[in-house]
Design a protein around this motif. Structure first.
Motif, mmCIF file in Angstrom:
data_model
loop_
_atom_site.group_PDB
_atom_site.id
_atom_site.type_symbol
_atom_site.label_atom_id
_atom_site.label_comp_id
_atom_site.label_asym_id
_atom_site.label_seq_id
_atom_site.Cartn_x
_atom_site.Cartn_y
_atom_site.Cartn_z
ATOM 1 N N GLN A 11 0.819 -1.208 0.000
ATOM 2 C CA GLN A 11 0.000 0.000 0.000
ATOM 3 C C GLN A 11 0.859 1.267 0.000
ATOM 4 N N LEU A 12 2.015 1.202 0.669
ATOM 5 C CA LEU A 12 2.916 2.351 0.660
ATOM 6 C C LEU A 12 3.459 2.588 -0.747
ATOM 7 N N GLY A 13 3.786 1.502 -1.446
ATOM 8 C CA GLY A 13 4.261 1.632 -2.818
ATOM 9 C C GLY A 13 3.202 2.208 -3.738
ATOM 10 N N ILE A 14 1.944 1.823 -3.522
ATOM 11 C CA ILE A 14 0.837 2.363 -4.318
ATOM 12 C C ILE A 14 0.707 3.867 -4.078
ATOM 13 N N LEU A 15 0.847 4.275 -2.815
ATOM 14 C CA LEU A 15 0.745 5.696 -2.478
ATOM 15 C C LEU A 15 1.852 6.497 -3.152
ATOM 16 N N ARG A 16 3.078 5.962 -3.136
ATOM 17 C CA ARG A 16 4.194 6.645 -3.787
ATOM 18 C C ARG A 16 3.985 6.725 -5.297
ATOM 19 N N LEU A 17 3.445 5.661 -5.883
ATOM 20 C CA LEU A 17 3.176 5.659 -7.323
ATOM 21 C C LEU A 17 2.144 6.717 -7.676
ATOM 22 N N LYS A 18 1.102 6.833 -6.865
ATOM 23 C CA LYS A 18 0.075 7.848 -7.116
ATOM 24 C C LYS A 18 0.666 9.254 -7.060
ATOM 25 N N ARG A 19 1.555 9.482 -6.077
ATOM 26 C CA ARG A 19 2.181 10.801 -5.956
ATOM 27 C C ARG A 19 3.051 11.099 -7.176
ATOM 28 N N SER A 20 3.800 10.086 -7.635
ATOM 29 C CA SER A 20 4.665 10.285 -8.802
ATOM 30 C C SER A 20 3.842 10.580 -10.049
ATOM 31 N N LEU A 21 2.740 9.867 -10.211
ATOM 32 C CA LEU A 21 1.880 10.100 -11.375
ATOM 33 C C LEU A 21 1.231 11.475 -11.314
ATOM 34 N N LYS A 22 0.899 11.904 -10.102
ATOM 35 C CA LYS A 22 0.282 13.223 -9.945
ATOM 36 C C LYS A 22 1.259 14.326 -10.323
ATOM 37 N N LYS A 23 2.553 14.144 -9.945
ATOM 38 C CA LYS A 23 3.563 15.140 -10.291
ATOM 39 C C LYS A 23 3.756 15.227 -11.802
ATOM 40 N N LEU A 24 3.664 14.078 -12.483
ATOM 41 C CA LEU A 24 3.846 14.075 -13.937
ATOM 42 C C LEU A 24 2.736 14.822 -14.660
ATOM 43 N N THR A 25 1.554 14.858 -14.056
ATOM 44 C CA THR A 25 0.421 15.529 -14.702
ATOM 45 C C THR A 25 0.351 17.011 -14.368
ATOM 46 N N GLU A 26 1.143 17.463 -13.402
ATOM 47 C CA GLU A 26 1.109 18.882 -13.014
ATOM 48 C C GLU A 26 1.912 19.736 -13.990
#
Length: 477
Positions: free
Chosen positions: A462-477
């Motif tokens: 679940q921690l890895g999923i959270l980090r992945l979501k954050r990374s994907l969010k940064k790419l879309t900003e």
């Protein structure tokens, strides 16, 4: 007097190196468009004749993709496919041997793809059982006779019987309304209740955008589709010859499917032994191979070529041959019978009486004790390796129960085959579903993506999923 010589068992022996009998050569040499039935007792070389026919057709310039080889079960199709691959030693567009169910599925899947629809799904036995369980839970108790109360209907055995009834109806083209009518005519209220359950079962199968079939309805739907077409679909358009192994296992739906495939002039060779039919519980009809050939020949205004194979070498102990001969004499000939000559032991061979023993037991425990004791004695006193002895049971559940009991009696056991399909196994099931998704056959949503990423294939927590979501969010900003 010398003992009969037995054919040694090799991992592979090419048909090209065998000294085929005249009847086998006749099978192999028939024209591609011939309509024929080939009968033979066990060990007479039926499958070798089929393989020889395939090779002869290929030698005549017919592409393997223009020949359809059908086996009765998935296991026998795999065995035949491996044998043909070793014989042919060449590339083909698809598997050299298949079951009728897989052929029907490919036809419907290609048709759905052309129409822009989702590919159909073949439901497994366990999925059918779950569907019936849900349907029965929703059905009114008043629909069923009092003897079949809610407790009885909750049993797995009851659902199995109900599933067999539905399968028989689908095989014979009996819809729920017709089953209801038959129940009233025969004064069978259980059939009337089953008809309502049957109707709900079909509704559940058709309740999704993706068409779902069991094996019987799949063959019926494919046959109906072929009957409505003015020409065969591309996967069958070039077929010149159809070869059916173990044709005594044909069901009514399978026979109708084959009848429609041959509508455009392809030849068909049906090879089997009506005395060896084992799929009667699936509504298989030993007479079907003869009836189908005659029906196809009548439509094509041809004559069925009947060939009988005879064993040219000893393939079993003479005591067993004698027993088989006596048993087969009590079975209806199913419009054949001459193949039984191959069961008779040679006249100059004396039987010793120790190769075949018949035992009747008063209980399961008594039977188990005898089997376990016999296996241990053969191993300890006669030196027979455990791997050279086998126990055969009527069904998979019975085999697994027997294996547990024999293990408790200090008999090492290895059950052949898998107890479940690959898609139901944890690791292989994940791989198959991932491949299914990558091929675009299943839409990917957030839930499915998360499931893959957190599985053993993805390896994320679940921690890895959270980090992945954050990374994907940064790419879309």
């Amino acid at each position: 007097m010398s003992d009969p010589k037995f054919v040694p068992q090799h991992s592979f022996e090419s048909v090209r190196t065998l000294d085929l009998a005249p009847a086998q050569l006749q099978v192999a040499s028939m024209p591609a468009t011939e309509i024929s039935t080939v009968f033979g007792s066990p060990g007479s070389g039926k499958t070798s004749s089929l393989v020889a026919r395939f090779l002869k057709l290929v030698d005549q310039g017919i592409s393997p993709d223009q020949i359809v080889l059908i086996a009765a079960t998935r296991e026998s199709a795999n065995t035949l496919r491996d044998h043909l691959a070793l014989e042919y030693q060449g590339a083909t567009e698809g598997p050299l041997a298949k079951t009728l169910t897989s052929l029907a599925f490919s036809i419907l899947a290609n048709r759905a793809k052309q129409a822009g629809e989702l590919a159909p799904v073949l439901v497994s036995g366990s999925e059918q059982d779950q569907l019936l369980k849900e349907v029965l839970a929703e059905q009114d108790n008043a629909d069923w006779p009092k003897s079949l109360d809610k407790t009885v209907r909750s049993l797995t055995g009851f659902r199995t019987e109900l599933r067999d009834l539905i399968a028989a109806c689908l095989e014979h083209g009996v819809d729920p309304d017709r089953l209801l009518e038959l129940g009233k005519q025969q004064n069978l209220p259980q059939w009337e209740a089953a008809a309502m359950c049957f109707k709900s079962y079909l509704a559940e199968l058709n309740s999704t955008a993706r068409a779902r079939f069991d094996s019987a309805s799949l063959l019926r739907r494919a046959a109906t589709l072929l009957a409505s077409l003015s020409e065969l679909p591309k996967e069958l358009a070039r077929v010149q010859a159809i070869l059916i192994d173990d044709a005594q296992e044909l069901t009514p739906a399978a026979a109708q499917f084959l009848f429609e495939i041959t509508r455009f002039g392809s030849g068909i060779t049906l090879i089997g032994d009506p005395d060896s039919a084992t799929l009667g519980f699936r509504v298989a009809n030993p007479k079907a191979m003869t009836e189908l050939a005659e029906k196809i020949a009548t439509r094509a205004e041809k004559i069925v070529n009947q060939i009988y194979l005879e064993a040219t070498h000893a393939v079993r102990r003479p005591e067993i041959s004698a027993a088989l001969s006596k048993i087969s004499a009590q079975i209806e000939v199913a419009r054949a019978g001459r193949q039984r000559k191959g069961l008779n032991p040679p006249a100059d061979v004396q039987t010793t009486g120790d190769a075949l023993t018949v035992r009747v037991f008063r209980s399961d425990s008594e039977e188990l004790g005898f089997v376990a004791g016999l296996l241990r004695r053969r191993h300890l006193f006669d030196g027979v390796p455990w791997s050279k002895m086998a126990v055969v049971a009527r069904s998979r559940p019975a085999l697994e129960q027997l294996a547990l009991a024999l293990s408790a009696e200090s008999v090492p056991i290895r059950v052949m085959g898998s107890a479940s399909s690959l898609k139901d196994e944890h690791a292989s099931g994940q791989l198959l579903r991932l491949a299914h998704t990558c091929l675009g056959k299943e839409p990917v949503d957030l839930a499915l993506a998360t499931e893959f990423l957190t599985s053993q294939l993805g390896g994320l927590d679940q921690l890895g999923i959270l980090r992945l979501k954050r990374s994907l969010k940064k790419l879309t900003e």
